[in-house]
Write a protein that holds these residues in place. Structure first.
Motif, short mmCIF file in Angstrom:
data_model
loop_
_atom_site.label_atom_id
_atom_site.label_comp_id
_atom_site.label_asym_id
_atom_site.label_seq_id
_atom_site.Cartn_x
_atom_site.Cartn_y
_atom_site.Cartn_z
N PRO B 97 0.81 -1.23 0.00
CA PRO B 97 0.00 0.00 0.00
C PRO B 97 0.84 1.27 0.00
CG PRO B 97 -0.20 -1.16 2.10
CD PRO B 97 0.61 -2.04 1.21
N VAL B 185 -0.89 13.97 6.81
CA VAL B 185 -1.86 12.95 7.18
C VAL B 185 -1.36 12.18 8.40
CG1 VAL B 185 -3.08 10.87 6.43
CG2 VAL B 185 -2.68 12.73 4.81
N PHE B 186 -2.17 12.09 9.44
CA PHE B 186 -1.80 11.28 10.60
C PHE B 186 -2.74 10.10 10.82
CE2 PHE B 186 -4.38 14.76 12.52
CZ PHE B 186 -5.41 14.00 13.04
N TYR B 188 -5.31 7.23 8.79
CA TYR B 188 -5.86 6.63 7.56
C TYR B 188 -6.56 5.35 7.95
CZ TYR B 188 -6.20 4.17 3.14
OH TYR B 188 -6.68 3.49 2.06
N HIS B 189 -7.77 5.20 7.45
CA HIS B 189 -8.38 3.88 7.55
C HIS B 189 -9.31 3.66 6.37
CE1 HIS B 189 -12.04 5.76 9.38
NE2 HIS B 189 -12.64 4.68 8.90
N ARG B 190 -9.50 2.41 6.04
CA ARG B 190 -10.46 2.06 5.00
C ARG B 190 -11.43 1.05 5.57
NH1 ARG B 190 -7.31 0.59 -0.11
NH2 ARG B 190 -8.87 -0.97 -0.59
N ALA B 191 -12.66 1.15 5.11
CA ALA B 191 -13.70 0.29 5.66
C ALA B 191 -14.69 -0.06 4.57
CB ALA B 191 -14.42 1.00 6.80
N GLU B 192 -14.91 -1.33 4.38
CA GLU B 192 -15.98 -1.78 3.48
C GLU B 192 -17.27 -1.84 4.27
OE1 GLU B 192 -13.43 -4.75 0.57
OE2 GLU B 192 -15.44 -5.33 1.22
N ASN B 327 -10.37 11.91 16.70
CA ASN B 327 -10.98 10.65 17.12
C ASN B 327 -12.29 10.85 17.88
OD1 ASN B 327 -8.85 9.28 15.98
ND2 ASN B 327 -7.76 8.97 17.91
N PRO B 332 -12.75 4.90 13.25
CA PRO B 332 -13.63 3.74 13.51
C PRO B 332 -14.22 3.71 14.92
CG PRO B 332 -11.60 3.06 12.45
CD PRO B 332 -11.41 4.49 12.83
N PHE B 333 -13.63 4.48 15.85
CA PHE B 333 -14.18 4.52 17.20
C PHE B 333 -14.74 5.91 17.54
CE2 PHE B 333 -11.24 1.00 17.06
CZ PHE B 333 -11.99 -0.01 17.63
N GLY B 334 -14.93 6.74 16.51
CA GLY B 334 -15.48 8.07 16.71
C GLY B 334 -16.98 8.01 16.99
N THR B 338 -19.21 6.40 12.60
CA THR B 338 -19.81 5.08 12.80
C THR B 338 -21.32 5.13 12.57
OG1 THR B 338 -18.09 4.33 14.29
CG2 THR B 338 -20.25 3.35 14.59
#
Lengths: 153, 396
Positions: B97, B185-186, B188-192, B327, B332-334, B338
């Protein structure tokens, strides 16, 4: 009398069970006043360490208290943990504990799916026979968490 | 007030065309395929921030419109993008990546490419003598790339307009911030997620859904007058939303951001959104920035990529503050994103198999408050590009 390794293991498993049951008061009761909770992981995209959640005990308490007001993912999360290593430092009355975890989401129709996989890196206070969590770094190996979660892992 | 029969449920609503969206746009396979050809292969895509390829030979891989891409900074400092496919037998060239490499060698037959896309070596080239196949004409396919304020955009269509023409000034909502701030950038996440891509993107443009989020009910809706909000639509379907404020300490456990280090040109309680057509969003919240992209995977699944940005060179303490602020809402934990994904999946449940027939986008508050004008702007551009009216996309 310092906490035994069996008591340390029970602490780790109890912390998982409390979160599974959304017994947030029970979870916080396992944490020392100076507790620090983090979710961290490495991003191969950025080639950097990342922090996805970072709270002291009060911050985590407040965050968990607000969960019932939120629109949260359906079903339940179930944590399966295995304590791998307990490295005791008797002089400091502490132990570094490393555990593997898998978190499954069981949806409302009973279908399981893997939510997250990683390791807990915990520091545990051994100074009494009842151990307490001084810090938890929930270190994620998986990075795609779907819609995410309001509840820590 | 009463429930509805099949007849009244299915009949066309008593609204003007353009004030409701057919459910077919979320589940029709032909529409999904057309979107890839008529929208995603034609528009400018944000792919990464220049801080992700900060050094010479840094690279990032990604994909747009199902096309695998490699974005890399050449020895001359220029950022270029190539289709990540070997000219020889079509194998994926770069697997990682991100990373740093002077050249990239295809695993299959060891054809090697440099950061300008040239094929610089192929084993035993004499085997191609007389065929016209030689390293000089076997480079990678380059993709149009432009960098604006540090954000790297690509376009798969060689005939596309320039980036600035496409943006039509929509990012100018940040012109007090981005030209003055060197960002990094600090996060990065990707989510399907299990949702049509448009269902997620709509949550960004739909301010009426503030009621869904407890943080927005507590911190944003009471913080400023609905009349102070300014929603603007642009020629290519982009939308900007300004005039939003937030009292962060109104959420239990949070503190205000008044003493925090803001982005240049922003107040700590300021929030600005720029959802760009079709599915990329730039957001600032005083101290931190988020950039999202949404990519279709199937008609019923999409990929969200989300980045958090801070100021380059800031202190460790400031960076940690920015990470925490990011955050609180995002990640993902915001407490916010979500729930947006939850909403998109909730709509997929009903639109995905056709139980829901349409969505209503009829709120008219003159671009203030919780007006649906942004949604109508998005859908008007969708119709223009697709050649289908969004209220009746399959002539049903």
């Amino acid at each position: 009398m310092p906490a035994s390794n069996d008591a340390v293991r029970e602490l780790i498993y109890r912390s998982c069970r409390c979160l599974d049951l959304q017994d947030f008061d029970g979870y916080i009761a396992l944490c020392a006043p100076a507790f620090r909770y983090r979710i961290t992981l490495y991003s191969p995209e950025l080639r950097k360490e990342m922090i996805w959640l970072n709270h002291d005990r009060d911050g985590l308490t407040a965050l968990l208290a607000m969960v019932p007001r939120h629109l949260v993912r359906l079903g339940t999360l179930q944590r399966n943990a295995t304590v791998y290593t307990i490295d005791r430092n008797e002089a400091d009355s502490r132990a570094d504990v490393m555990s593997a975890f898998s978190v499954f989401n069981i949806d409302n129709e009973g279908r399981p799916s893997v939510f997250a996989v990683g390791h807990y890196h915990d520091t545990v206070d051994l100074s009494d026979d009842q151990p307490f969590l001084l810090s938890r770094n929930a270190r994620l190996a998986s990075r795609d968490l779907g819609i995410g979660s309001h509840i820590p892992i | 007030m009463s429930s509805r029969s099949a007849e009244t449920w299915e009949q066309t609503p008593p609204l003007p065309e353009g004030h409701y969206v057919s459910g077919r746009v979320y589940n029709d396979e032909e529409i999904f395929s057309d979107e890839r050809e008529h929208i995603f292969k034609k528009i400018w895509h944000f792919v990464c921030h220049e801080s992700e390829v900060a050094e010479i030979f840094d690279f990032r891989t990604t994909e747009r419109a199902d096309v695998p891409l490699i974005v890399t900074r050449g020895e001359d400092g220029r950022i270029r993008t190539f289709i990540n496919v070997c000219s020889h037998r079509g194998a994926r060239v770069v697997m990682e990546p991100g990373g740093n490499a002077r050249t990239h060698t295809c695993f299959y037959h060891h054809w090697t490419y440099d950061t300008q896309g040239s094929c610089v070596s192929m084993p035993r080239p004499e085997g191609y003598d007389g065929t016209g196949v030689c390293k000089e004409n076997m480079g990678l396919r380059e993709v149009k790339t432009e960098v604006k304020w540090g954000f790297v955009f690509v376009n798969l269509d060689d005939e596309s307009p320039l980036l600035d023409e496409y943006l039509d000034g929509a990012l100018d909502i940040f012109d007090q911030v981005l030209p003055k701030a060197e960002l990094e950038v600090f996060h990065y996440h990707r989510a399907e997620i299990d949702a049509n891509w448009k269902a997620y993107q709509e949550t960004i443009v739909d301010l009426y859904h503030e009621f869904m989020h407890v943080i927005l009910r507590d911190t944003q809706m009471p913080a400023a007058s609905m009349d102070d909000r300014e929603m603007r639509t642009y020629a290519n379907g982009h939308v900007t939303i300004a005039g939003l404020k937030a009292d962060y300490d109104k959420y239990e456990g949070w503190t205000d951001r008044n003493d925090a280090s803001c982005f240049p040109g922003l107040d700590p309680d300021d929030a600005r959104f720029a959802p760009l057509f079709p599915a990329q969003t730039f957001i600032t919240r005083g101290t931190v920035m988020r950039v999202d992209t949404v990519q279709p995977i199937t008609a019923h699944k999409c990929l969200i990529e989300s980045r958090g940005l801070g100021l380059k060179g800031e202190s460790e303490e400031e960076r940690m503050m920015r990470i925490d602020h990011h955050n609180e809402y995002w990640g993902p934990f915001g407490r916010n994103v979500t729930e947006d994904a939850f909403a998109a999946e909730g709509c997929e449940f009903s639109f995905g198999k056709g139980a829901a027939l349409r969505g209503i986008i009829a709120r008219d508050e003159g671009g203030k408050g919780q007006c649906d004008s942004g949604l109508r702007g998005f859908w008007t551009e969708w119709s223009r590009r697709m050649g289908r009216p969004f209220s009746h996309p399959t002539n049903d």
